[in-house]
Design a protein around this motif. Sequence first.
Motif, short mmCIF file in Angstrom:
data_model
loop_
_atom_site.label_atom_id
_atom_site.label_comp_id
_atom_site.label_asym_id
_atom_site.label_seq_id
_atom_site.Cartn_x
_atom_site.Cartn_y
_atom_site.Cartn_z
N ARG A 51 42.73 35.87 25.73
CA ARG A 51 41.62 36.27 24.87
C ARG A 51 41.20 35.12 23.94
O ARG A 51 40.01 34.88 23.73
N ARG A 68 44.71 40.92 31.02
CA ARG A 68 43.27 41.10 30.89
C ARG A 68 42.79 40.46 29.59
O ARG A 68 43.13 40.90 28.49
N ALA A 69 41.96 39.43 29.74
CA ALA A 69 41.43 38.75 28.56
C ALA A 69 40.50 39.65 27.75
O ALA A 69 40.29 39.41 26.56
N GLU A 70 39.96 40.69 28.39
CA GLU A 70 39.03 41.57 27.69
C GLU A 70 39.74 42.55 26.75
O GLU A 70 39.07 43.23 25.97
N PRO A 117 31.53 45.99 37.56
CA PRO A 117 31.63 44.82 36.67
C PRO A 117 30.36 44.63 35.85
O PRO A 117 29.25 44.87 36.31
N THR A 143 46.29 46.86 24.67
CA THR A 143 47.19 46.43 25.74
C THR A 143 48.30 47.45 25.97
O THR A 143 48.62 47.80 27.11
N ASP A 153 47.75 38.82 27.35
CA ASP A 153 46.40 39.28 27.01
C ASP A 153 45.83 38.48 25.84
O ASP A 153 44.68 38.00 25.88
N ARG A 211 44.09 31.79 33.22
CA ARG A 211 44.82 32.41 34.33
C ARG A 211 45.16 31.36 35.40
O ARG A 211 46.27 31.33 35.93
N GLU A 225 32.24 38.13 32.05
CA GLU A 225 33.52 38.21 32.74
C GLU A 225 34.46 39.17 32.02
O GLU A 225 34.63 39.13 30.81
N GLY A 226 35.08 40.09 32.80
CA GLY A 226 36.02 41.03 32.23
C GLY A 226 35.42 42.30 31.67
O GLY A 226 36.15 43.21 31.28
N THR A 227 34.08 42.37 31.61
CA THR A 227 33.43 43.58 31.09
C THR A 227 33.03 44.49 32.24
O THR A 227 32.97 44.07 33.40
N HIS A 228 32.74 45.75 31.90
CA HIS A 228 32.38 46.74 32.92
C HIS A 228 31.26 47.64 32.41
O HIS A 228 30.97 47.68 31.21
#
Length: 279
Positions: free
Chosen positions: A118, A147-149, A194, A156, A114, A124, A198-201
């Motif tokens: 980050r 997960r980079a987020e 999403p 983590t 992670d 990846r 990238e990686g956000t929600h």
Amino acid sequence: MLSERTLISHPDHVVALPSAEAHVITCRRLGGVMTCEHAMKHYGIPLRKPPGPLHVAIPAQRSRIPDAIGRTVVHRVRGLLLPESSRPPVAEFEQALICYMRCADELDALIALDAALRIGATTRSQLEAALRGPRNKPLQALVSQARAEARSLLETIARHDLKRAGYRPVAAVSVDGVGEVDLVLSRRPDAIVPGPAEGTHILTMAASPALLVETDGYAYHSSPADWRRDHLRDQAALARGHTPLRLTSDQVLDRETVLIVSQVADRLGIRSDVTPGDF
């Protein structure tokens, strides 16, 4: 210089300044480089505890291991990249990370992955390219979980423990009127969509109300301004029907996340896919 003790002689044709660190001397004697925990610390990757015994990577074809190297774990690595002699004896980041993934338990490896994603120390796709083949299936699975987020070691750990317990936490979720939340649990996690980055929600109305889990430690929330902001965020979450839940760093590090979160989640109708006796 040796007679004047300006330099100290060591076995295997190594001389060093009196101030030279023991692990550097060991690497020079082995003709290898630091890897695993010591390398992660060198590169600024967070660890749950200080590094233990030194791990040294040497070229796979090297046969002789010197005597009297103390509590040192030696890894033979194919295609090992050795730095120039003028540089510190530390493995190239990606090789050190992969070595650590093979050595560490799942959670520690995931923390390192992670953090590496980050800070942009690797990607990846680079890791997937380096880990092809059936032998690397366990490491491929680890990379897929990274997960980079994830913003911190604590996040983590909490995510890992909740997933292992059968929950479906979503990281880096933007909640209307509240802002970005570390982890969100919902009765409809599939309705958390999403985000633009990238990686956000984004938490949608269909996924509401939700359980908002924050994991940042005291260092991130110790000033009066942080304290005030956190309380305003919690009030905004409650006004919108959500349930905010803040975990202390000790609770996360002591692996109490599931015990605490599950009691609140159960009241909100958020169920685990695993029975308590299975984790």
